[in-house]
Design a protein around this motif. Structure first.
Motif, mmCIF file in Angstrom:
data_model
loop_
_atom_site.group_PDB
_atom_site.id
_atom_site.type_symbol
_atom_site.label_atom_id
_atom_site.label_comp_id
_atom_site.label_asym_id
_atom_site.label_seq_id
_atom_site.Cartn_x
_atom_site.Cartn_y
_atom_site.Cartn_z
ATOM 1 N N ALA A 52 3.749 8.646 2.190
ATOM 2 C CA ALA A 52 2.995 7.444 1.856
ATOM 3 C C ALA A 52 2.804 6.585 3.108
ATOM 4 C CB ALA A 52 3.725 6.652 0.779
ATOM 5 N N GLN A 53 3.840 6.506 3.913
ATOM 6 C CA GLN A 53 3.763 5.726 5.149
ATOM 7 C C GLN A 53 2.740 6.342 6.104
ATOM 8 O OE1 GLN A 53 7.652 4.947 6.862
ATOM 9 N NE2 GLN A 53 6.739 5.081 8.893
ATOM 10 N N ARG A 54 2.777 7.684 6.199
ATOM 11 C CA ARG A 54 1.840 8.370 7.086
ATOM 12 C C ARG A 54 0.404 8.139 6.634
ATOM 13 N NH1 ARG A 54 4.967 12.776 7.913
ATOM 14 N NH2 ARG A 54 4.144 13.740 6.031
ATOM 15 N N MET A 55 0.181 8.246 5.332
ATOM 16 C CA MET A 55 -1.178 8.042 4.805
ATOM 17 C C MET A 55 -1.648 6.625 5.090
ATOM 18 S SD MET A 55 -0.960 9.704 1.061
ATOM 19 C CE MET A 55 -0.574 11.395 0.772
ATOM 20 N N THR A 56 -0.780 5.662 4.865
ATOM 21 C CA THR A 56 -1.141 4.260 5.075
ATOM 22 C C THR A 56 -1.534 4.011 6.527
ATOM 23 O OG1 THR A 56 0.475 3.706 3.409
ATOM 24 C CG2 THR A 56 -0.293 1.908 4.800
ATOM 25 N N LEU A 57 -0.700 4.480 7.438
ATOM 26 C CA LEU A 57 -0.977 4.245 8.854
ATOM 27 C C LEU A 57 -2.259 4.951 9.279
ATOM 28 C CD1 LEU A 57 2.592 4.442 10.367
ATOM 29 C CD2 LEU A 57 1.232 2.427 9.835
ATOM 30 N N LEU A 92 0.842 -1.201 0.000
ATOM 31 C CA LEU A 92 0.000 0.000 0.000
ATOM 32 C C LEU A 92 0.881 1.256 0.000
ATOM 33 C CD1 LEU A 92 -2.668 1.404 0.099
ATOM 34 C CD2 LEU A 92 -2.753 1.064 2.560
ATOM 35 N N ILE A 93 1.934 1.239 0.833
ATOM 36 C CA ILE A 93 2.837 2.399 0.892
ATOM 37 C C ILE A 93 3.431 2.644 -0.498
ATOM 38 C CG2 ILE A 93 5.022 3.242 1.830
ATOM 39 C CD1 ILE A 93 4.356 1.772 4.423
ATOM 40 N N GLU A 94 3.864 1.585 -1.101
ATOM 41 C CA GLU A 94 4.484 1.691 -2.439
ATOM 42 C C GLU A 94 3.465 2.215 -3.453
ATOM 43 O OE1 GLU A 94 7.555 2.061 -4.444
ATOM 44 O OE2 GLU A 94 7.745 1.399 -2.373
ATOM 45 N N ALA A 95 2.210 1.709 -3.334
ATOM 46 C CA ALA A 95 1.168 2.096 -4.288
ATOM 47 C C ALA A 95 0.834 3.577 -4.149
ATOM 48 C CB ALA A 95 -0.067 1.249 -4.083
ATOM 49 N N LEU A 96 0.805 4.075 -2.918
ATOM 50 C CA LEU A 96 0.445 5.478 -2.699
ATOM 51 C C LEU A 96 1.485 6.424 -3.282
ATOM 52 C CD1 LEU A 96 -1.005 5.381 0.906
ATOM 53 C CD2 LEU A 96 -2.191 6.092 -1.163
ATOM 54 N N ARG A 97 2.682 5.911 -3.457
ATOM 55 C CA ARG A 97 3.744 6.782 -3.964
ATOM 56 C C ARG A 97 3.554 7.167 -5.423
ATOM 57 N NH1 ARG A 97 9.607 5.106 -2.664
ATOM 58 N NH2 ARG A 97 9.870 6.955 -3.928
#
Lengths: 203, 247
Positions: free
Chosen positions: A25-30, A10-15
């Motif tokens: 991306a990490q912040r959004m995922t969490l 998911l983190i990778e996808a958000l990038r």
């Protein structure tokens, strides 16, 4: 600590979003997983739906999930005028100014020969066909006042004028609320060369 | 390395991230450099940086950085520049593409820089753009070390004869050939070559100059054609037919 594979994915996808780096991306995922799972589901569905359904309008090339977009299908609009813009964001900008009641054609870019973007890539052949078929009276060129935008406008002018279509170019000049002191020289030069005689009725 | 207020022209820009741009800039003392302009699209006091950052306009750029991609620190306008309109705009883009494709990065060419500036001025003012383009192409080849003397036979080292026929040999120059050798597009009459050497690109020599230089430049492009040339051809086919064509 190591994240689980699904999280990492998911983190990778958000990038893929513009301006989103690994940290954001990490912040959004969490945030999505911890505080807003409902929102995450809505987002996932909306994304999927948009990607599946939204395509270019057959007539103006703007994004729409219909075959012909709402603006093109609206019978109250002036169907004899087409405004040519570079991006869907430009359509939105012109619509918000609510100063224009005609139709649009979205190029999805501009002529940029150095990048290999020619007339076919921005759908000019289709545009010409459309203008001739629909008996358009006036084409308003609202491409950006950059070198590429001007080149596009010139190409279009040369394509349409010999076929008896009225072509106009939007004016460039001093922005509202701007101060002459801070406006760059070239914009001022345009403003002067495109000056308008004051109408006696509106002094 | 920090460079400040370097005379320069913008050759090409493309959007990068949210509000930044990747810029290809031709500078007087540092040659062609790639810069990243951060926040170019953000607005500051009535007009954004973008208003100045346009091709064909003399600029003063300041940039710094150690890597291949340096950062743009400031841009100032260094004069009004030229307004290229219509077909001249395509010709100007053609010059930019030539420079982008043929120049090596960070290779200074101060003379060529001056030549580019005057070519732009002439493009805006001259009645015909073709001779301006030919002269610039010759200068560019000379500067890059690909130059050749149009008035000299590369084999015999004698000057080209007015009534002779010559063909271009890659890396060598012009060599004499029979009047009927090869395809008609591949050989050039001596009288035209002498005119090219004198810098006369109009009249009868115009066609030869165009064919010759196109052939020489194509040899240095590595098989990839110039996009601006394609655009010009399509423009010619779609638009009104005119007298002069691009390169």
């Amino acid at each position: 600590m190591k994240f689980s594979p699904a999280l990492l994915e998911l983190i990778e996808a958000l990038r893929c979003l513009p301006g989103v780096g690994p940290k954001s991306a990490q912040r959004m995922t969490l945030h999505l997983l911890e505080r807003n799972r409902e929102g995450a589901e809505v987002l996932a569905r909306a994304l999927l739906q948009a990607v599946e359904k939204v395509d270019h309008c057959q007539r103006c090339r703007n994004f729409t999930e219909l075959a012909v977009c709402e603006i093109c299908a609206d019978t109250r609009r002036d169907h004899s005028t087409i405004c040519v813009v570079e991006t869907p964001a430009d359509v939105l900008a012109v619509e918000q100014s609510s100063s224009y009641r005609g139709l649009y054609f979205v190029l999805m870019g501009h002529l940029s020969p150095i990048d290999g973007i020619g007339p076919a890539e921005i759908g000019l052949d289709r545009f010409q066909q459309r203008v001739l078929e629909e008996g358009i009276n006036e084409v308003i060129l609202a491409t950006n006042p950059t070198v590429e935008g001007e080149a596009t406008a010139y190409y279009l002018t040369d394509m349409l004028l010999p076929r008896g279509v009225k072509v106009s170019r939007i004016a460039h000049g001093v922005p509202l609320g701007g101060e002459l002191e801070y406006v760059d020289g070239n914009t001022l030069a345009h403003a002067f060369s495109g000056r308008r005689q004051v109408d006696p009725g509106h002094q | 390395m920090r460079v400040s207020l370097q005379p320069a022209y913008l050759l090409h820009s493309r959007p990068y991230r949210d509000s930044s741009q990747l810029l290809e800039v031709f500078t007087a003392e540092h040659g062609c450099v790639s810069l990243v302009g951060r926040g170019v699209h953000r607005r500051a006091r009535g007009g954004s940086l973008r208003a100045n950052l346009q091709p064909f306009r003399p600029l003063l750029v300041s940039f710094s950085g150690r890597s291949e991609l340096q950062s743009l620190n400031a841009v100032e306008s260094a004069g009004a520049g030229v307004q290229l309109a219509g077909e001249r705009l395509f010709s100007g883009l053609y010059l930019n593409e030539l420079l982008l494709r043929l120049l090596h990065r960070h290779d200074p060419h101060p003379t060529l820089f001056a030549g580019y500036a005057s070519a732009l001025d002439q493009l805006a003012a001259a009645a015909h753009s073709e001779p301006v383009l030919r002269a610039f192409e010759l200068q560019l080849l000379d500067e890059l070390g690909y130059g050749f003397d149009p008035a000299e036979d590369a084999h015999s080292h004698q000057s080209v004869r007015e009534d002779g026929w010559y063909r271009y040999s890659d890396g060598l120059g012009l060599v004499a050939c029979a009047p009927d050798a090869g395809a008609p597009g591949q050989r050039f009459p001596g009288s035209d070559l002498l005119a090219i050497a004198r810098g006369e690109f109009s009249g009868a020599a115009a066609g030869s100059a165009k064919r010759l230089l196109r052939m020489v430049i194509a040899g240095h492009l590595g098989g990839r054609p110039l996009h601006t040339r394609d655009l010009f051809r399509q423009y010619r086919q779609g638009g009104t037919a005119g007298g002069e064509g691009e390169s």
